[in-house]
Design a protein around this motif. Structure first.
Motif, PDB file in Angstrom:
ATOM      1  N   LYS A 237       0.835  -1.209   0.000  1.00 54.20           N
ATOM      2  CA  LYS A 237       0.000   0.000   0.000  1.00 54.20           C
ATOM      3  C   LYS A 237       0.871   1.260   0.000  1.00 54.20           C
ATOM      4  O   LYS A 237       0.595   2.233  -0.693  1.00 54.20           O
ATOM      5  N   THR A 238       1.930   1.215   0.809  1.00 50.62           N
ATOM      6  CA  THR A 238       2.793   2.388   0.931  1.00 50.62           C
ATOM      7  C   THR A 238       3.518   2.668  -0.382  1.00 50.62           C
ATOM      8  O   THR A 238       3.580   3.809  -0.840  1.00 50.62           O
ATOM      9  N   LEU A 239       4.030   1.603  -0.999  1.00 54.01           N
ATOM     10  CA  LEU A 239       4.709   1.769  -2.277  1.00 54.01           C
ATOM     11  C   LEU A 239       3.758   2.311  -3.341  1.00 54.01           C
ATOM     12  O   LEU A 239       4.101   3.179  -4.135  1.00 54.01           O
ATOM     13  N   GLU A 240       2.541   1.784  -3.288  1.00 52.74           N
ATOM     14  CA  GLU A 240       1.527   2.206  -4.247  1.00 52.74           C
ATOM     15  C   GLU A 240       1.257   3.705  -4.139  1.00 52.74           C
ATOM     16  O   GLU A 240       1.195   4.417  -5.132  1.00 52.74           O
ATOM     17  N   ALA A 241       1.152   4.173  -2.882  1.00 60.25           N
ATOM     18  CA  ALA A 241       0.839   5.593  -2.664  1.00 60.25           C
ATOM     19  C   ALA A 241       1.933   6.485  -3.239  1.00 60.25           C
ATOM     20  O   ALA A 241       1.661   7.558  -3.777  1.00 60.25           O
TER      21      ALA A 241
ATOM     22  N   LYS B  33       4.040   5.521  -5.708  1.00 60.69           N
ATOM     23  CA  LYS B  33       4.122   5.333  -7.157  1.00 60.69           C
ATOM     24  C   LYS B  33       2.999   6.022  -7.911  1.00 60.69           C
ATOM     25  O   LYS B  33       3.231   6.586  -8.980  1.00 60.69           O
ATOM     26  N   ASP B  34       1.780   5.981  -7.358  1.00 63.57           N
ATOM     27  CA  ASP B  34       0.691   6.640  -8.103  1.00 63.57           C
ATOM     28  C   ASP B  34       0.555   8.109  -7.716  1.00 63.57           C
ATOM     29  O   ASP B  34      -0.411   8.766  -8.063  1.00 63.57           O
TER      30      ASP B  34
ATOM     31  N   PHE C 271       6.621  13.791  -3.382  1.00 62.76           N
ATOM     32  CA  PHE C 271       7.832  14.217  -2.685  1.00 62.76           C
ATOM     33  C   PHE C 271       8.402  15.481  -3.304  1.00 62.76           C
ATOM     34  O   PHE C 271       8.455  15.616  -4.525  1.00 62.76           O
ATOM     35  N   ILE C 272       8.823  16.400  -2.447  1.00 63.04           N
ATOM     36  CA  ILE C 272       9.504  17.602  -2.918  1.00 63.04           C
ATOM     37  C   ILE C 272      10.843  17.676  -2.201  1.00 63.04           C
ATOM     38  O   ILE C 272      10.853  17.756  -0.975  1.00 63.04           O
TER      39      ILE C 272
ATOM     40  N   ARG D 299      14.393   7.232  -3.542  1.00 65.22           N
ATOM     41  CA  ARG D 299      15.048   6.722  -2.344  1.00 65.22           C
ATOM     42  C   ARG D 299      14.043   6.048  -1.425  1.00 65.22           C
ATOM     43  O   ARG D 299      14.288   4.984  -0.871  1.00 65.22           O
ATOM     44  N   PHE D 300      12.897   6.681  -1.313  1.00 62.89           N
ATOM     45  CA  PHE D 300      11.840   6.146  -0.461  1.00 62.89           C
ATOM     46  C   PHE D 300      11.393   4.776  -0.956  1.00 62.89           C
ATOM     47  O   PHE D 300      11.292   3.827  -0.192  1.00 62.89           O
TER      48      PHE D 300
END
Length: 873
Positions: free
Chosen positions: A383-387, A389-390, A395-396, A403-404
RNA sequence: GGGCUCGUAGCUCAGUUGGUUAGAGCGCUACGUUGACAUCGUAGAGGUCACAGAUUCGAGUUCUGUCGAGCCCACCA
């Protein structure tokens, strides 16, 4: 009404009073803002600072950025909430207090006992927390103090227990035997990211377990070999192929070992002997091999880094002593083949620098891979990766997205138990064989609570929602109250160094309990380094207390110096010069305001009438400024926004328009209009001084003033106004230059002639302005053509010629002009080359080509004039 | 070993999709200032944008490589 402000702005005199005014107004709390029910919210949670020590400039930078964002959003009409809090930082705090105890009273926590020790911690905590909150207020933070939270206060304790139970019931939290990083000094496990790798000189020994053993191994830690249960070799390695699968017996320094030879592609054939002695209980890699090959796990070392019983005369020895003894023994038996020097990385505790022992131990874990039904059968990791990636979490700067994600993909189950006293004690109780996981302490006699506490990130991972009333505000999967209003939050602003430690955990925990992201954007600022580019840290003693810079230069100057000249994700060096420069600017703004307020008759702008070119120019510039600053702030370009504001305030308003206003009259309305606008635009950056100036001619609170809109009716004739006014500036500057270059006495009145064709009209209109503006001309004429007198110098400005008529040193002048000719001829040559390039003329946009042509023409005209002049002299 | 960032004026750093003469602050030099501001004003000097190559009419900006500085991750049995 004329206002009389002091000559210089005195920050320390005003800041406290202004902060009190803000607090009294109640507007830090969004509930008190006079807003429509449906107004959009804008929420930021303050990354809770550790209560281990007072804040340094890094924190001040966090506060400056977040306060800037929240003040901007508040003024833009959002229901803006910035929520304060502090973090108990379990291990760090315990360490600090332990050290303090040892130093001041000479006792250890074990001598004091758990309960008394915790009392000491709480005492320490109250003191530092006060200091920290005082520091935060001093920087001008518009935090809603009514919602102040602490990661270990009662409400957060409840939230943590609730979370633990939910995760336990879901099967996400489980207890297991794992190889953990054990710090024998702190007596606790450490997470992978709490380990520092330090280079050290070590010795690597090559030997056989015993005389008759067929394979030699190399190791830097011979003492662990007492627990070996296998030898791993690379399956491609011809030397050892024949042994794979065999089970061998060995007697290592008097200890019987059963050694299975296994194959593993990770074994480096070129390192040592190419054969690796596998010690499952004391090496992470070996533990993995043991799992894959079903090997016996034999513990050798205990929690104090001593050898366990059962290893004959080695038992009870510290690992280093045991190592020495084993080497002696190997030498005696004459099986030590080699002893070489090697530089390797030692794993050390990030707190106390003791070397880490990998030990198998029973710990609590959060599973990141277990599928969760209500999350679409996806794991927390997925779920975290998905958030990310989509792009539901942005990230700024964007580079941290990668990296995340890299880090998330390699994430293993999260070990959450810590063998320390200070923190959230694990809400698990034991009685006989029974285990109880509960939010409440069982009433029944005989239950004993788990002695361990939770990893500090467990409670800070819940920060975005535990601060908004979760779990009380979340019943039957329905959000209510603050949680409904303010979650998910909009921005998480934090340092890039905790992107993995904190950000990832917040996302996972928010998904688990609420099924939604905790924030939409992650803005990562850089670290504040000292003037030599070194990280500020307590141990180096190079940290700077924001209170010090605030008392010398003011909070506004401190904030502005942290905001300007820095870009997201890049480190910034701190320097006192920079703060001083910003202090000077704050004073400049003060004096601009002082001048305006003391020279106008009516401080309420009634009807703005732009009459002269200068009026149109400044109002147009202001319009452009408002648009630009708004865009910059929306895209988190704080430094650029501040630069543009400075440019307008200092270079346009103070240097030009105020000077013009001394010549042209009736500008009260425009001046007050501009002043109001720049005070609003500056307020999020430098809140104190702007509020102070504002209150001298307004009854309202600047902090909640509306963000400015552009004045539509000024948006006409943009191009001409700018060009024309810039022309006047150029002429005035040129007059001054000519005076300086020719060393004309400041008091000497001179005649000037401007030779102009197209620009004649504008020049005619602004004749008086030019004559008066920072110059000292006897007369100014505007002619279409003129025969130049001998005693004159000429300059060409933006296509018009300017002659000053006075006595001139002809020798010097000839020299100057010759140099000028040289310069021009060079430029003309370059320019011609450019225009002769067919590709350029054919392919470049027409606009650019025209500009280049025009440039050449200007050069030629200029050269012509100078040559003419030369002849005349 | 994998990844990231940075290298622009003496110093600290900006420079958004490639586009007119590469900017700011500090420092430096010269001159000036009694009324908004010496926490000031005016002007000036100072840059082969680390190096090499590629793409392009055009590169500080894009690509490749090299060198240098720093950081993160993994790991050295």
């Amino acid at each position: 009404m004329k206002k009389d402000l002091e000559k210089n702005y005195n920050p320390s005199k005003n800041e406290e009073e202004i902060y009190e005014k803000w607090e009294k107004s109640g507007f830090f709390n969004p509930d008190n803002l006079d807003l429509d029910e449906n107004t959009d919210t804008y929420t930021i949670v303050l990354p809770p600072p550790n209560i281990t020590a007072k804040l340094h400039l890094g924190h001040a930078s966090t506060i400056a950025i977040e306060d800037l964002i929240i003040r901007y959003k508040r003024m833009s009409g959002y229901r803006a909430l910035w929520l304060p809090g502090t973090d108990h930082a379990s291990i760090a705090t315990q360490n600090v207090v332990e050290k303090k105890l040892l130093k001041e009273k000479g006792i250890t926590r074990h001598e004091l006992g758990r309960e008394k020790f915790l009392e000491e911690v709480w005492q320490f905590l109250r003191e530092t927390q006060d200091t920290i909150l005082y520091q935060i207020k001093k920087t001008g933070a518009s935090l809603d103090w009514s919602r102040l939270a602490f990661t270990l206060d009662e409400k957060r304790q409840k939230a943590v227990r609730h979370m633990f139970k939910e995760m336990y019931d879901e099967g996400i939290i489980y207890q297991g035997e794992r190889l953990v990083n054990w710090c024998p000094r702190c007596n606790s496990t450490l997470a992978d990211d709490e380990i520092d790798h330090k280079e050290q000189n070590a010795k690597i020994y090559t030997f056989k377990y015993d005389k008759d053993f067929p394979i030699s191994i190399s190791t830097t830690r011979p003492e662990t070999k007492l627990g070996d249960s296998a030898i791993a070799v690379n399956p491609k390695d011809e030397r050892y192929k024949k042994y794979i699968g065999q089970e061998l017996k060995a007697n290592f320094c008097g200890i019987d070992l059963n050694i299975k030879v296994i194959e593993d592609y990770n074994v480096d054939m070129t390192f040592g002997t190419g054969a690796l002695g596998v010690t499952p209980a004391h090496s992470a890699v070996d533990w993995q091999m043991a799992e894959n090959n079903d090997l016996e796990i034999r513990k050798v070392i205990d929690e104090n880094a001593n050898i366990l019983p059962g290893f004959k005369d080695f038992s009870g020895l510290h690992v280093l002593e045991a190592r020495k003894k084993i080497i002696e023994r190997l030498k005696e038996e004459n099986i030590l083949e080699k002893e070489e020097d090697l530089v390797n990385n030692l794993s050390t505790c990030y707190r106390c620098s003791a070397s880490i022992e990998p030990l198998p131990s029973k710990q609590w874990f959060v599973s990141v891979d277990k599928k969760i039904e209500r999350l679409g059968n996806k794991s927390l990791k997925e779920k975290t990766l998905e958030a990310s990636k989509d792009l539901s979490i942005e990230f700024i700067p964007t580079r941290f997205k990668k990296r995340f994600e890299d880090w998330m993909e390699n994430l293993h189950d999260w070990c959450i138990s810590r063998q320390i006293w200070f923190g959230h004690q694990i809400p698990v109780w034991y009685k006989d064989d029974k285990v109880l996981v509960s939010e409440e302490e069982p009433q029944e006699e005989g239950w004993v609570q788990d002695l361990d506490t939770l990893d500090t990130w467990f409670s800070s991972g819940m920060w975005t929602f535990s601060t908004l009333g979760w779990p009380d505000n979340y019943i039957n999967n329905e959000k209510s109250g603050d949680l409904k209003k303010f979650h998910p939050t909009q921005v998480l602003e934090t340092g890039y160094e905790i992107i993995t430690l904190w950000v990832s955990r917040m996302v996972m925990m928010s998904f688990f309990s609420l099924g939604e992201i905790p924030f939409e954007k992650v803005y990562l600022h850089g670290m504040i380094l000292d003037k030599d580019g070194k990280k500020m840290s307590k141990s180096k003693g190079n940290g700077v207390d924001p209170i010090d810079t605030i008392s010398s230069y003011g909070a506004d100057a401190t904030r502005l110096s942290l905001l300007m000249g820095s870009t997201p994700g890049n480190d910034v060096r701190f320097s006192e010069d920079k703060i001083e420069a910003k202090r000077n600017f704050v004073n400049k703004l003060w004096n601009i305001s002082r001048y305006i307020l003391s020279n106008i008759d009516n401080e309420k702008e009634s009807n703005i009438k732009e009459q002269t070119l200068a009026d149109k120019w400044i109002l147009l510039s202001l319009n452009e400024l408002i648009t630009s600053i708004t865009n910059r702030l929306d895209s988190f370009e704080f430094s650029l926004a501040a630069e543009e504001l400075t440019d307008f305030t200092w270079n346009k308003l103070a240097d030009w328009y105020l000077e013009v206003s001394k010549i042209e009259e009736n500008k009260d309305d425009i001046l007050i209009y501009i002043l109001k606008n720049i005070l609003i635009l500056w307020h999020p950056f430098i809140p104190f001084v702007t509020e102070k100036i504002w209150e001298s001619f307004n009854d309202s609170v600047l902090m909640v003033e509306k963000w400015p809109q552009i004045d539509e009716k000024i948006e006409i004739d943009k191009k001409n106004i700018k060009e024309d006014f810039n022309l006047i500036i150029d002429i005035v500057v040129a007059i001054r230059n000519l005076r300086t270059k020719n060393k004309i006495e400041p008091n000497l009145k001179i005649d000037a002639v401007i030779i102009a064709r197209d620009k004649k009209k504008i020049l005619e209109e602004s004749k008086d302005l030019i004559t008066n503006l920072k110059t000292n001309l006897k007369s100014l004429k505007i002619e279409e053509d003129v025969k130049l007198p001998e005693n004159s110098v000429v300059d060409v400005v933006s296509g018009v010629e300017l002659c000053l008529i006075f006595e001139v040193d002809s020798k010097k002048e000839v020299e100057r002009l010759k140099k000028e000719v040289e310069r021009l001829e060079k430029l003309i040559k370059v320019q011609k080359g450019k225009l002769d390039n067919k590709n350029f003329v054919e392919k470049a946009p027409e606009k650019i080509v025209n500009i280049e042509k025009e440039k050449l023409d200007n050069y030629l005209v200029e050269l012509d004039k100078i040559n003419k002049n030369l002849k005349e002299i």
